[in-house]
Design a protein around this motif. Structure first.
Motif, PDB file in Angstrom:
ATOM      1  N   UNK A 114       0.852  -1.218  -0.051  1.00  0.00           N
ATOM      2  CA  UNK A 114       0.064  -0.101  -0.186  1.00  0.00           C
ATOM      3  C   UNK A 114       0.871   1.289   0.036  1.00  0.00           C
ATOM      4  N   UNK A 115       1.869   1.286   0.808  1.00  0.00           N
ATOM      5  CA  UNK A 115       2.746   2.373   0.970  1.00  0.00           C
ATOM      6  C   UNK A 115       3.496   2.566  -0.602  1.00  0.00           C
ATOM      7  N   UNK A 116       3.890   1.569  -1.160  1.00  0.00           N
ATOM      8  CA  UNK A 116       4.121   1.302  -2.414  1.00  0.00           C
ATOM      9  C   UNK A 116       3.389   2.265  -3.451  1.00  0.00           C
ATOM     10  N   UNK A 117       2.176   1.830  -3.470  1.00  0.00           N
ATOM     11  CA  UNK A 117       1.348   2.320  -4.311  1.00  0.00           C
ATOM     12  C   UNK A 117       0.999   3.977  -3.966  1.00  0.00           C
ATOM     13  N   UNK A 118       0.915   4.323  -2.667  1.00  0.00           N
ATOM     14  CA  UNK A 118       0.973   5.807  -2.411  1.00  0.00           C
ATOM     15  C   UNK A 118       2.076   6.601  -2.949  1.00  0.00           C
ATOM     16  N   UNK A 119       3.135   5.917  -2.619  1.00  0.00           N
ATOM     17  CA  UNK A 119       4.576   6.701  -3.062  1.00  0.00           C
ATOM     18  C   UNK A 119       4.457   6.575  -4.551  1.00  0.00           C
ATOM     19  N   UNK A 120       4.047   5.624  -5.297  1.00  0.00           N
ATOM     20  CA  UNK A 120       4.023   5.826  -6.770  1.00  0.00           C
ATOM     21  C   UNK A 120       3.137   6.683  -7.547  1.00  0.00           C
ATOM     22  N   UNK A 121       1.815   6.903  -6.595  1.00  0.00           N
ATOM     23  CA  UNK A 121       0.970   7.926  -7.068  1.00  0.00           C
ATOM     24  C   UNK A 121       1.505   9.585  -6.903  1.00  0.00           C
ATOM     25  N   UNK A 122       2.178   9.645  -5.583  1.00  0.00           N
ATOM     26  CA  UNK A 122       2.839  10.968  -5.325  1.00  0.00           C
ATOM     27  C   UNK A 122       3.827  11.024  -6.343  1.00  0.00           C
ATOM     28  N   UNK A 123       4.619  10.237  -6.684  1.00  0.00           N
ATOM     29  CA  UNK A 123       5.601  10.611  -7.869  1.00  0.00           C
ATOM     30  C   UNK A 123       4.946  10.948  -9.196  1.00  0.00           C
TER      31      UNK A 123
END
Length: 185
Positions: A24-33
């Motif tokens: 989930x954290x990976x998805x949030x980080x990718x979305x922010x990037x």
């Protein structure tokens, strides 16, 4: 290994800086990037549009001395000063766009990403940069008709200045009819 509770805790991960600990954290980080990269494209294209528009404004007094088909221009000094002020205002906004682009790049670097200086796709015939999924409206009037919003490289015109006001306005301002005589009173 310490698991990250938030994006900013990622610095403490054992695998190295900015390694996400959960899917989930990976998805949030990718979305922010992804959003920051789109913001970088927007700021970069607006910066270029402002600089081009400012460069099309007359800059020397002798450019105002003669009027086409009339002869001498008795208002050359006033027109020169007015044009100089317009150019200065547009260049100040371009400087703000440079700062915005810098801030976005700093946030990307803070997430462990490379700076992003790519520009968005361009229209094949007009050469305008196109931004999908961006709502641009003045009051009830939709500017882009649910298609990509164009950012043109265009000379100093009233339409171009209106476009700049629209692009740099807040949603609240876009919710009003800002280009009517009623809005100016």
């Amino acid at each position: 290994m310490k698991y990250c509770d938030s994006l900013f805790d990622c610095v403490a991960c054992e695998k190295g800086p900015f390694v996400p600990a959960t899917k989930k954290h990976d998805e949030v980080c990718d979305a922010q990037i992804s959003l920051l990269q789109k913001a970088a494209q927007l700021e970069h294209s607006l910066l270029n549009a402002y600089l081009y528009t400012a460069s099309t404004i007359k800059t020397t007094p002798h450019e105002f001395e003669k009027l086409a088909g009339v002869g001498d221009n008795r208002r050359a000094a006033i027109q020169f000063e007015r044009a100089r002020a317009w150019k200065e205002s547009i260049l100040l906004v371009a400087r703000e766009e440079m700062l915005h682009l810098h801030y976005v790049q700093c946030m990307l670097r803070g997430l462990g990403e490379r700076p992003h200086f790519a520009l968005p796709k361009r229209h094949l015939t007009t050469g305008n940069w196109l931004f999908p999924n961006w709502r641009a409206a003045t009051g009830e009037t939709q500017v882009n008709d649910d298609i990509d919003v164009p950012i043109p490289i265009a000379p100093f015109t009233l339409d171009n200045i209106r476009r700049f006001v629209l692009y740099d306005s807040s949603d609240t301002l876009q919710g009003n009819e800002i280009f009517t005589s009623k809005a100016c009173s």
